[in-house]
Design a protein around this motif. Structure first.
Motif, PDB file in Angstrom:
ATOM      1  N   MET A   1      55.415  26.549  33.544  1.00 37.72           N
ATOM      2  CA  MET A   1      54.843  26.689  32.860  1.00 37.72           C
ATOM      3  C   MET A   1      55.523  28.029  32.148  1.00 37.72           C
ATOM      4  N   LEU A   2      55.901  29.434  33.784  1.00 41.91           N
ATOM      5  CA  LEU A   2      56.952  29.776  32.949  1.00 41.91           C
ATOM      6  C   LEU A   2      57.773  30.213  32.482  1.00 41.91           C
ATOM      7  N   TRP A   3      59.062  28.545  32.864  1.00 39.24           N
ATOM      8  CA  TRP A   3      60.059  28.646  31.932  1.00 39.24           C
ATOM      9  C   TRP A   3      59.783  28.209  30.516  1.00 39.24           C
ATOM     10  N   LYS A   4      58.664  27.501  30.058  1.00 44.88           N
ATOM     11  CA  LYS A   4      58.398  26.812  28.761  1.00 44.88           C
ATOM     12  C   LYS A   4      57.967  27.914  28.157  1.00 44.88           C
ATOM     13  N   ILE A   5      57.078  28.744  28.751  1.00 43.30           N
ATOM     14  CA  ILE A   5      57.059  29.829  27.531  1.00 43.30           C
ATOM     15  C   ILE A   5      58.775  31.184  27.783  1.00 43.30           C
ATOM     16  N   ILE A   6      59.060  31.016  28.421  1.00 46.13           N
ATOM     17  CA  ILE A   6      61.075  31.387  28.007  1.00 46.13           C
ATOM     18  C   ILE A   6      61.608  30.694  28.055  1.00 46.13           C
ATOM     19  N   ILE A   7      61.422  29.313  27.139  1.00 48.03           N
ATOM     20  CA  ILE A   7      62.271  28.438  25.637  1.00 48.03           C
ATOM     21  C   ILE A   7      61.910  28.849  25.012  1.00 48.03           C
ATOM     22  N   LYS A   8      60.612  28.596  24.348  1.00 44.74           N
ATOM     23  CA  LYS A   8      59.508  29.246  23.382  1.00 44.74           C
ATOM     24  C   LYS A   8      60.660  30.887  22.851  1.00 44.74           C
ATOM     25  N   GLN A   9      60.602  31.426  23.802  1.00 43.09           N
ATOM     26  CA  GLN A   9      61.112  32.661  23.118  1.00 43.09           C
ATOM     27  C   GLN A   9      62.606  32.817  22.651  1.00 43.09           C
ATOM     28  N   ASP A  10      63.172  32.058  23.331  1.00 45.78           N
ATOM     29  CA  ASP A  10      64.657  31.285  23.215  1.00 45.78           C
ATOM     30  C   ASP A  10      65.307  31.398  22.332  1.00 45.78           C
ATOM     31  N   LYS A  11      63.901  29.800  21.596  1.00 45.48           N
ATOM     32  CA  LYS A  11      63.749  29.041  20.158  1.00 45.48           C
ATOM     33  C   LYS A  11      63.795  29.948  18.945  1.00 45.48           C
ATOM     34  N   ALA A  12      62.451  30.870  19.626  1.00 48.40           N
ATOM     35  CA  ALA A  12      62.412  31.808  18.672  1.00 48.40           C
ATOM     36  C   ALA A  12      63.104  32.890  18.233  1.00 48.40           C
ATOM     37  N   GLY A  13      64.141  32.615  18.809  1.00 51.44           N
ATOM     38  CA  GLY A  13      65.661  34.196  18.525  1.00 51.44           C
ATOM     39  C   GLY A  13      64.785  34.993  19.243  1.00 51.44           C
ATOM     40  N   LYS A  14      64.669  35.269  20.172  1.00 53.35           N
ATOM     41  CA  LYS A  14      64.392  36.509  21.220  1.00 53.35           C
ATOM     42  C   LYS A  14      64.955  36.838  22.085  1.00 53.35           C
ATOM     43  N   LEU A  15      65.660  35.861  22.515  1.00 48.62           N
ATOM     44  CA  LEU A  15      66.654  36.234  24.057  1.00 48.62           C
ATOM     45  C   LEU A  15      67.717  35.482  23.169  1.00 48.62           C
ATOM     46  N   LYS A  16      68.952  36.012  24.485  1.00 48.45           N
ATOM     47  CA  LYS A  16      69.925  35.775  24.174  1.00 48.45           C
ATOM     48  C   LYS A  16      70.906  34.790  24.836  1.00 48.45           C
ATOM     49  N   ALA A  17      69.991  34.611  25.991  1.00 54.58           N
ATOM     50  CA  ALA A  17      70.296  34.070  27.176  1.00 54.58           C
ATOM     51  C   ALA A  17      69.658  34.040  27.752  1.00 54.58           C
ATOM     52  N   ILE A  18      69.069  32.714  28.807  1.00 55.60           N
ATOM     53  CA  ILE A  18      68.040  32.493  30.113  1.00 55.60           C
ATOM     54  C   ILE A  18      69.183  31.916  31.386  1.00 55.60           C
ATOM     55  N   GLY A  19      68.381  32.979  32.196  1.00 53.93           N
ATOM     56  CA  GLY A  19      69.017  32.816  33.539  1.00 53.93           C
ATOM     57  C   GLY A  19      68.209  32.790  34.435  1.00 53.93           C
ATOM     58  N   VAL A  20      68.408  32.381  36.261  1.00 52.10           N
ATOM     59  CA  VAL A  20      66.955  32.284  37.026  1.00 52.10           C
ATOM     60  C   VAL A  20      68.306  32.899  38.211  1.00 52.10           C
ATOM     61  N   CYS A  21      67.005  32.940  39.428  1.00 56.69           N
ATOM     62  CA  CYS A  21      68.064  33.965  40.483  1.00 56.69           C
ATOM     63  C   CYS A  21      67.544  33.615  41.554  1.00 56.69           C
ATOM     64  N   ASN A  22      68.406  32.908  42.750  1.00 55.49           N
ATOM     65  CA  ASN A  22      68.197  32.926  43.700  1.00 55.49           C
ATOM     66  C   ASN A  22      67.645  31.351  44.239  1.00 55.49           C
ATOM     67  N   CYS A  23      68.384  30.418  43.142  1.00 54.72           N
ATOM     68  CA  CYS A  23      68.156  28.794  43.045  1.00 54.72           C
ATOM     69  C   CYS A  23      68.769  28.357  44.294  1.00 54.72           C
ATOM     70  N   TYR A  24      68.644  27.644  44.846  1.00 52.97           N
ATOM     71  CA  TYR A  24      69.233  26.896  45.916  1.00 52.97           C
ATOM     72  C   TYR A  24      69.806  25.256  44.902  1.00 52.97           C
ATOM     73  N   PRO A  25      70.939  25.290  45.240  1.00 49.73           N
ATOM     74  CA  PRO A  25      71.570  24.045  44.909  1.00 49.73           C
ATOM     75  C   PRO A  25      70.642  22.842  43.809  1.00 49.73           C
ATOM     76  N   HIS A  26      69.278  22.495  45.509  1.00 53.74           N
ATOM     77  CA  HIS A  26      68.156  21.487  45.025  1.00 53.74           C
ATOM     78  C   HIS A  26      67.527  21.673  43.351  1.00 53.74           C
ATOM     79  N   VAL A  27      67.689  23.168  43.766  1.00 60.37           N
ATOM     80  CA  VAL A  27      66.127  24.089  42.774  1.00 60.37           C
ATOM     81  C   VAL A  27      66.775  23.890  41.463  1.00 60.37           C
TER      82      VAL A  27
END
Length: 169
Positions: free
Chosen positions: A1-27
């Motif tokens: 759900m959080l990722w969908k909110i982040i995507i919405k903000q990105d598409k609205a031009g409010k973000l320059k880039a999206i990143g993640v942290c501590n994602c192991y390869p399978h994640v």
């Protein structure tokens, strides 16, 4: 759900880039296979003692840049004076820490090391005038322990502790 909110903000031009942290390869693979916008960066623990080659390979497949957190292994293993890294450094007139940073850079990893000491900050920047040879790169691979000694993301007690940290009111 959080990722969908982040995507919405990105598409609205409010973000320059999206990143993640501590994602192991399978994640990371799961995220990249199920979202419209792939993360630009995955910030993960990367240093000579925890090298995560599969994480790097997976990120590269999806065009995700890896950024090292803890590129000095939180000071563990005597990384600043490690005999083997120091020996390699002597060949290039560099410190063990500079060798560790350069090794990660040559693997395509972004490094932003932390220091409060002016001299070390200058040394951390001074890694662009040399390149490790293939023999040195291969030798450093032998330091990999294959696991973190800093955090254990698979330990439920560690996860609970992280969620209990209060960052704001």
């Amino acid at each position: 759900m959080l990722w969908k909110i982040i995507i919405k903000q990105d598409k609205a031009g409010k973000l320059k880039a999206i990143g993640v942290c501590n994602c192991y390869p399978h994640v990371l693979a799961d995220i990249c296979e199920t979202v419209d916008i792939i993360p630009a960066v995955n910030q993960i623990e990367l240093h000579p003692f925890f090298q995560q080659p599969l994480a790097l390979k997976t990120a590269k497949e999806y065009g995700v840049i890896c950024k090292a957190w803890g590129p000095f292994a939180e000071g563990k293993h005597g990384i600043f004076t490690h005999p083997f890294l120091s020996e390699i450094g002597e060949k290039y007139n560099k410190t063990a820490a500079q060798v560790a940073l350069r090794w990660n850079v040559e693997r395509g990893v972004v490094v932003i090391p932390k220091s409060v000491h002016h001299e070390r900050i200058e040394q951390n920047i001074d890694i662009w005038d040399f390149q490790l040879n293939e023999e040195d790169m291969k030798a450093i691979e032998k330091l990999d322990m294959g696991k973190s000694e800093i955090v254990d993301h698979f330990n439920p007690e560690f996860v609970k502790m992280i969620h209990s940290v209060k960052v704001h009111d």
